[in-house]
Design an enzyme around this catalytic site. Structure first.
Site, PDB file in Angstrom:
ATOM      1  N   ARG A 292      33.239  44.427  78.570  1.00  0.00           N
ATOM      2  CA  ARG A 292      32.483  45.304  79.479  1.00  0.00           C
ATOM      3  C   ARG A 292      30.991  45.235  79.187  1.00  0.00           C
ATOM      4  O   ARG A 292      30.168  45.400  80.087  1.00  0.00           O
ATOM      5  CB  ARG A 292      33.009  46.745  79.352  1.00  0.00           C
ATOM      6  CG  ARG A 292      34.375  46.876  79.976  1.00  0.00           C
ATOM      7  CD  ARG A 292      35.041  48.202  79.715  1.00  0.00           C
ATOM      8  NE  ARG A 292      36.436  48.111  80.162  1.00  0.00           N
ATOM      9  CZ  ARG A 292      37.429  48.847  79.693  1.00  0.00           C
ATOM     10  NH1 ARG A 292      37.191  49.751  78.757  1.00  0.00           N
ATOM     11  NH2 ARG A 292      38.653  48.699  80.151  1.00  0.00           N
ATOM     12  N   GLY A 412      38.147  44.228  87.934  1.00  0.00           N
ATOM     13  CA  GLY A 412      38.563  43.603  86.666  1.00  0.00           C
ATOM     14  C   GLY A 412      38.147  44.412  85.435  1.00  0.00           C
ATOM     15  O   GLY A 412      37.232  45.237  85.503  1.00  0.00           O
ATOM     16  N   GLU A 413      38.831  44.176  84.335  1.00  0.00           N
ATOM     17  CA  GLU A 413      38.568  44.825  83.044  1.00  0.00           C
ATOM     18  C   GLU A 413      38.508  46.350  83.160  1.00  0.00           C
ATOM     19  O   GLU A 413      37.638  47.007  82.591  1.00  0.00           O
ATOM     20  CB  GLU A 413      37.297  44.257  82.390  1.00  0.00           C
ATOM     21  CG  GLU A 413      37.491  42.792  82.014  1.00  0.00           C
ATOM     22  CD  GLU A 413      36.493  42.263  81.008  1.00  0.00           C
ATOM     23  OE1 GLU A 413      35.843  43.046  80.312  1.00  0.00           O
ATOM     24  OE2 GLU A 413      36.377  41.024  80.933  1.00  0.00           O
ATOM     25  N   GLY A 414      39.452  46.871  83.931  1.00  0.00           N
ATOM     26  CA  GLY A 414      39.507  48.325  84.149  1.00  0.00           C
ATOM     27  C   GLY A 414      38.898  48.648  85.503  1.00  0.00           C
ATOM     28  O   GLY A 414      37.672  48.536  85.665  1.00  0.00           O
TER      29      GLY A 414
END
Ligand SMILES: Cc1cc2nc3c(=O)[nH]c(=O)nc-3n(C[C@H](O)[C@H](O)[C@H](O)COP(=O)(O)OP(=O)(O)OC[C@H]3O[C@@H](n4cnc5c(N)ncnc54)[C@H](O)[C@@H]3O)c2cc1C
Length: 597
Positions: A292, A412-414
């Site tokens: 992130r 993406g990524e949460g």
């Protein structure tokens, strides 16, 4: 206790174990929720140490030369492939192992320096920046953070040069946003020498080109009938590894290979476990903190490209005998992109510095950075697209590609909704626990409870009566600093009020959570911007330079951010939440009725 309550209790217990282990120094974002301004983490504005500066400058120069000569983002998009020559070049310039220790062949760069490099790639090609992130930020991160010396020695040297590539495999059909719901099973062999993995993973970047995949699977918890997630290092040459779809056709970042694979009775030696057994979710969350952070860097790079493109077009395209830049509605867009790009860079730098300085817990800040920068970039691209008018729609310009590429960032990524709720709930836990101490004491007085409740009460009272001090160096920023302190005080008041008013049901009230999280994100962004301008002004003062043009954008950012914060806080008491829920409920119910008929 009904089934739903029992499930809720289980989730809360899991989250507590996962997210709040052990005493930690108060981080910046958690401090905001307590009504504190933890200045030491954010001021003075972090700078790359001089000792690293030279190597970074040289790496950036080499990288720029390589990217200018060899990287063709449009061709990567058309061919839906990143050529091997590009991957080799990234390996040569050190990008694929930038933060790996030198003893394993990496460059030993800090996260701040890494972010500067990622920003440079993010400026040019989102496929390439996502590829680098998948490999370096998350693919090999568990190995870097949790690997033993033997594991690192064995795997890293080829991974940091790009001779081999990494991937991070968490997502499954039933474990998307609900990442804890991993179904892939890892059964220990009878002799304990290995684990037998079964299950499928989907949407995995680099899956088909990776030589080493960090795979999350469920292992039995000894002495119970429970299972917990464990991280394994899997290689595609292991018998039973089956690539189901190497390159799933998709909307954007087409150059990346996003795949699905299955593991069918794959024997993974126990030496390939990364981190403690049963602690895979903690491993995954820590890895994603890094992903992130570099997301923020890549989005910053792309936002700067938006700004350059917007300025170029607004200065040259003429309509109504004027350049577009002469119209106020175009000016407004350019100013906003400039303000956001400045803030995105400041927020990325400050967040990366938390990692470099060894703050134990930065999950709130990385989540804020991810949501904030991905949402702002989407707005930036939308604005520059509009400035280009019809021409933006055609494929000879990069804008339609940038628009397609940027859309994944909010998912993406949460997914941003999940992270927004996470920010509010994790942030509110601190003051929430203090209120609980006070409440428990009132309901069931005890000697031990009394002292805890006293401390909690004192802390809450202090935050309620004291406006935090925001210590800027530059006189011209004093008014902004005063306003920021006052907004933090108001924010804390609003958090306290929401906790007292809604108590436990707040766990499900996402519309309330969203306003609290949005206000917190803007408070963090404003802090980073203020710290950055303050640092710049001090530097300019020492060197006798004149203020750079971006200071006007920074000033605008602070004004707009403060206005947004006031709006979010006002929305807590003045809103249409009931009507929103009612309208959605009736739509959803009519959909169920249609499906049933
Ligand atoms: C191109 C691409 C590359 C990817 N690369 C990787 C990779 O390398 N490794 C990996 O492990 N995964 C990867 N992923 C998976 C990615 O992380 C997931 O797609 C993401 O976590 C969302 O999961 P999902 O797609 O199952 O959506 P779902 O979980 O079905 O969610 C759909 C939507 O529902 C909403 N939603 C879900 N839960 C909530 C909630 N609690 N509150 C409010 N709203 C909610 C959100 O709006 C969300 O966008 C990749 C995905 C894509 C598209």
């Amino acid at each position: 206790m009904n089934k739903l309550d029992a499930q809720r209790q289980k989730e809360i217990q899991q989250a507590e174990e996962l997210l709040f282990a052990g005493p930690q120094a108060l981080g910046f974002a958690k401090g905001l929720f307590q009504g504190h301004f933890v200045a030491d983490w954010v001021m003075p504005y972090p700078r790359i140490p001089e000792a690293q500066e030279g190597e970074l400058v040289q790496t950036l120069a080499e990288l720029r030369k390589f990217l200018n000569e060899e990287l063709d983002a449009a061709e990567i998009d058309r061919q839906a492939d990143i050529p091997r020559s590009v991957i080799d070049g990234l390996g040569r310039t050190g990008v694929l192992g930038l933060t790996a220790p030198k003893e394993y062949g990496g460059r030993g760069f800090s996260q701040m320096a890494n972010c500067e490099v990622l920003e440079e790639i993010g400026r040019r090609c989102a496929s390439t920046s996502v590829f680098v992130n998948a490999h370096h930020s998350i693919g090999i991160r568990a190995l870097l953070l949790f690997g033993t010396h033997e594991q690192k020695q064995r795997w890293l040297p080829k991974l940091v040069t790009g001779e081999q590539l990494g991937a991070f495999a968490l997502t499954e059909r039933e474990a998307g946003s609900d990442a804890a719901n991993v179904q892939m099973q890892a059964r220990p062999s009878e002799d304990g020498s290995h684990f037998i993995l079964n299950g499928e993973k989907r949407y995995i970047t680099n899956a088909a080109i990776a030589h080493e995949l960090t795979v999350m699977a469920r292992t039995p918890v000894p002495g119970s009938n429970k299972t917990a997630v464990t991280a394994f290092l899997v290689t595609p040459d292991m018998p039973g590894f089956e690539m189901l779809e190497a390159r799933m056709p998709k909307t954007g970042i087409k150059g990346t290979a996003t795949g699905r694979f299955a593991l069918r009775d794959v024997k993974v030696p126990k030496e390939n476990i990364l981190g403690p057994i049963g602690k895979g979710l903690k491993v995954a969350l820590t890895v994603l903190d890094f992903g992130r952070t570099t997301f923020g860097a890549c989005c910053t790079g792309a936002a700067k490209t938006c700004l350059e493109l917007a300025i170029a077009h607004a200065n040259t395209r003429r309509q109504f005998s004027k350049t577009l830049g002469e119209f106020e509605l175009v000016k407004k867009k350019i100013a906003r992109i400039a303000a956001d790009a400045y803030a995105m860079e400041a927020m990325t730098t400050v967040t990366a510095s938390f990692i470099d300085r060894g703050l134990e817990d930065y999950m709130l800040e990385t989540a804020m950075l991810k949501v904030f920068t991905t949402e702002r970039l989407w707005e930036c691209i939308n604005d520059v697209f509009q400035i280009y008018g019809g021409s933006a729609y055609f494929t000879d310009l990069p804008l339609e590609r940038m628009l397609r590429d940027a859309r994944i960032n909010q998912i993406g990524e949460g997914a941003n909704e999940v992270l927004t709720s996470f920010i509010a709930l994790v942030g509110m836990r601190g003051p929430g626990m203090e209120f609980k101490e006070i409440y428990d004491m009132m309901m069931k007085p005890s000697r031990d409870g009394m002292s805890k409740a006293w401390a909690a009460g004192k802390n809450r009272l202090n935050a309620a009566i004291r406006v935090p001090d925001v210590p800027v160096q530059s006189e011209e920023l004093a008014e902004h600093a005063r306003q920021l302190g006052r907004l933090i005080w108001r924010f804390n008041f609003a958090v306290n009020r929401a906790l007292i008013m809604y108590r436990e049901p707040i766990l499900d009230m996402q519309l309330v959570q969203e306003r609290i999280a949005n206000a917190a994100m803007d408070l963090f962004a404003s802090t980073c911007v203020l710290s950055r301008i303050d640092g710049d002004i001090q530097l300019i003062g020492r060197n006798g330079d004149t203020a750079p043009p971006e200071h006007a954008a920074a000033d605008l950012f602070l004004r707009q951010s403060f206005r947004r914060i006031r709006g979010f806080l006002a929305g807590l008491t003045d809103n249409d939440d009931e009507a929103v829920i009612a309208a959605a409920k009736s739509c959803l119910a009519s959909g169920s009725a249609r499906t049933a008929s």
